[in-house]
Design an enzyme around this catalytic site. Structure first.
Site, short mmCIF file in Angstrom:
data_model
loop_
_atom_site.label_atom_id
_atom_site.label_comp_id
_atom_site.label_asym_id
_atom_site.label_seq_id
_atom_site.Cartn_x
_atom_site.Cartn_y
_atom_site.Cartn_z
N GLU A 328 0.83 -1.22 0.00
CA GLU A 328 0.00 0.00 0.00
C GLU A 328 0.86 1.26 0.00
O GLU A 328 0.56 2.23 -0.71
CB GLU A 328 -0.96 -0.01 1.20
CG GLU A 328 -1.94 -1.17 1.21
CD GLU A 328 -2.76 -1.31 -0.07
OE1 GLU A 328 -2.94 -0.31 -0.78
OE2 GLU A 328 -3.21 -2.44 -0.36
N HIS A 416 -5.32 -5.81 -10.80
CA HIS A 416 -4.47 -6.74 -10.04
C HIS A 416 -4.05 -7.92 -10.92
O HIS A 416 -2.92 -8.40 -10.84
CB HIS A 416 -5.20 -7.23 -8.80
CG HIS A 416 -5.49 -6.16 -7.79
ND1 HIS A 416 -6.62 -5.37 -7.86
CD2 HIS A 416 -4.79 -5.74 -6.70
CE1 HIS A 416 -6.62 -4.51 -6.85
NE2 HIS A 416 -5.51 -4.71 -6.13
#
Length: 522
Positions: A328, A416
């Site tokens: 992140e 993703h």
């Protein structure tokens, strides 16, 4: 008017205290004030007073054995003077023994600025980073700076800002030269009171750790004093604090424990960026970003200025393993390189993959003592986010449903999944196609063209990748990454004999990203 009173008025002395009641034997403080005021009135050279100075007495402090310290500041042509203050020291009998001050000559300053207040405010805002909820507490005002570099002093604008930094209030004062527009100095009313500390962290994923915390007032905070901007707390944005500097209970469901894992991982990524990739903080300019735990979702996300972390689907673990935290915050690195984070679906796929790469680099970065999480090329394998095991594989993306090889469909895939091709490329660049070291989490990796690739090691692969991102622009695609990474590899060509360049090229060929016109040659 008495002669002494006339002298005081001529000196421009503004007496701030009511005259003491006369006594047969004046107290030491009274003797000190009288002696100090008299010195100012009769010996202006001792305090380097100019005809435009006004002197103001601030107060008196008593020291050892009757010593008294009488403090003053000054204005110049009605403007506040920084560095023009001084202290007159007297003994118990009221005799002046010293004058202590930093000003070395009388002030002589032109008070008409060449720079507007608006321009000074723009400079102040531009150079103030990491301040949240920014507000102007005091608008730019003209002051005089009496410094040693310029004995006559200089005219400046002072602006006072207000906001929060690293979870604590911040009120920075910024002085901008009123003639040149350059910043002269700054200081913060609040952060000077915060001191570094070492906290005991009972993490869930990383065992017992010592982490960097801060101490302010009467409590400690999960705010890293060595890595500005890195802090952790709840989803309301408030940084966790406590009185004992011991954090967490080691439980997978405890939020304070989740923050200890987050603080440890963020510091580790920061150090990796510095030591391996030559980058100063997550933003490249010496700052990191806050983290929030307690997200009520089976997820984690990056939201421009902070990272938030939830839990796994079983509710037994917080999603704060090293590679998840570093993933992140890796989005922050991607965002803070040229081109930002805007672009097509293909751009977002490369963003997701880049975050996986930063998470993996952080896992492999050396640490002492070693983390219980043995480094690998899997993503979130400790968290069991949506069931047992990892959510992505870099050495063989297809084992978890992502493409190993580039095709015309990849640019339109869910990001993703679409990032699997760059993940595979990075593994081949770092470890090669046949490391034959599955025991140490370096398994063999299939290539799409059937050819072997020789890797350059994960640290050098990371260096090449970082220099590639520094060439990024909006609407970044696989073809652009291939071209830029070959350019980046040339940085080391004179020392590695083009080995890095060859590995980059072979790895792209091995995942079927085609050669581009005008590619760099080595």
């Amino acid at each position: 008017m008495r002669r002494e009173s006339a002298a005081l008025a001529a000196a421009g002395l503004i007496v701030a205290f009511t005259a003491p009641v006369a006594r047969a034997e004046p107290a030491p403080r009274t003797l000190a004030v009288n002696a100090a005021d008299h010195l100012i009135a009769t010996q202006p050279g001792r305090i380097h007073r100019s005809p435009h100075d006004q002197i103001r007495r601030l107060g008196v402090v008593s020291g050892a054995r009757g010593t008294q310290y009488v403090a003053y500041d000054r204005t110049y042509a009605g403007l506040k003077v920084y560095g023009g203050d001084f202290v007159v020291v007297t003994d118990k009998t009221g005799q002046v023994t010293d004058v202590s001050g930093g000003q070395s000559a009388p002030l002589s300053v032109a008070t008409a600025p060449n720079v507007t207040a608006a321009a000074a405010l723009t400079t102040t805002r531009t150079r103030t980073r990491g301040l949240k909820g920014l507000a102007v507490s005091v608008q730019p005002r003209l002051v005089v700076l009496a410094d040693h570099d310029r004995q006559g002093g200089r005219l400046a604008y002072e602006t006072v800002l207000a906001g929060t930094r690293s979870g604590m209030p911040s009120r920075p004062h910024v002085l901008v030269d009123a003639q040149t527009g350059k910043e002269l100095m700054r200081w913060d009313e609040v952060l000077a009171d915060s001191t570094p500390a070492k906290g005991t962290a009972n993490t869930f994923y990383n065992g017992p750790r010592i982490i960097d915390t801060t101490f302010s007032g009467r409590s400690y905070g999960l705010s890293d004093p060595l890595r500005p901007g890195v802090r952790c707390g709840g989803m309301d944005g408030r940084t966790y604090s406590g009185t004992d500097n011991v954090w967490g209970n080691g439980s997978g469901t405890d939020l304070e424990t989740a923050c200890t894992d987050a603080m440890y991982a963020a510091a580790r990524e920061w150090n990796m960026l510095r030591d391996w990739l030559g980058r100063d903080g997550h933003d490249g300019e010496g700052r990191g970003f806050p983290m929030r735990v307690g997200l009520n979702d089976t997820n984690a996300y990056w939201d421009i200025g902070y990272a938030a972390f939830g839990h796994n689907s079983a509710g037994t673990k917080q999603a704060t393993a090293i590679d998840v935290i570093a993933h992140e915050l890796g989005h922050a690195v991607y965002q803070q390189t040229p081109g930002g984070a805007l672009g097509t679906t293909e751009t977002h796929a490369l963003n997701e993959s880049s975050a996986d790469i930063f998470g993996t680099l952080t896992e492999w970065y050396g640490d002492s003592p070693p983390s219980p999480d043995t480094p690998d090329y899997l993503v979130a394998e400790q968290v069991d986010l949506v069931g047992p095991g990892p959510i992505r594989s870099m050495f063989k993306p297809s084992q978890l449903g992502d493409p190993d090889c580039f095709s015309a469909d990849v640019p339109y895939m869910e990001p993703h999944a679409g990032g699997g091709v760059q993940n595979h490329w990075f593994y081949l660049l770092a470890e090669g196609s046949n490391p034959d070291d599955a025991a140490h989490n370096r398994p063999n990796s299939p290539t799409c063209n059937g050819k072997q690739v020789k890797g350059v090691g994960i640290r050098h692969a990371g260096q090449i990748f970082m220099e590639t991102l520094n060439r990024k622009f909006q609407n970044w695609g696989y073809a652009d990454v291939r071209r830029a990474s070959l350019e980046a590899a040339l940085i080391w060509a004179s020392t590695d004999g083009c080995a890095g360049y060859k590995a980059v090229k072979d790895a792209w060929d091995a995942v079927n990203v085609p050669a581009q016109a005008g590619e760099a040659q080595c």
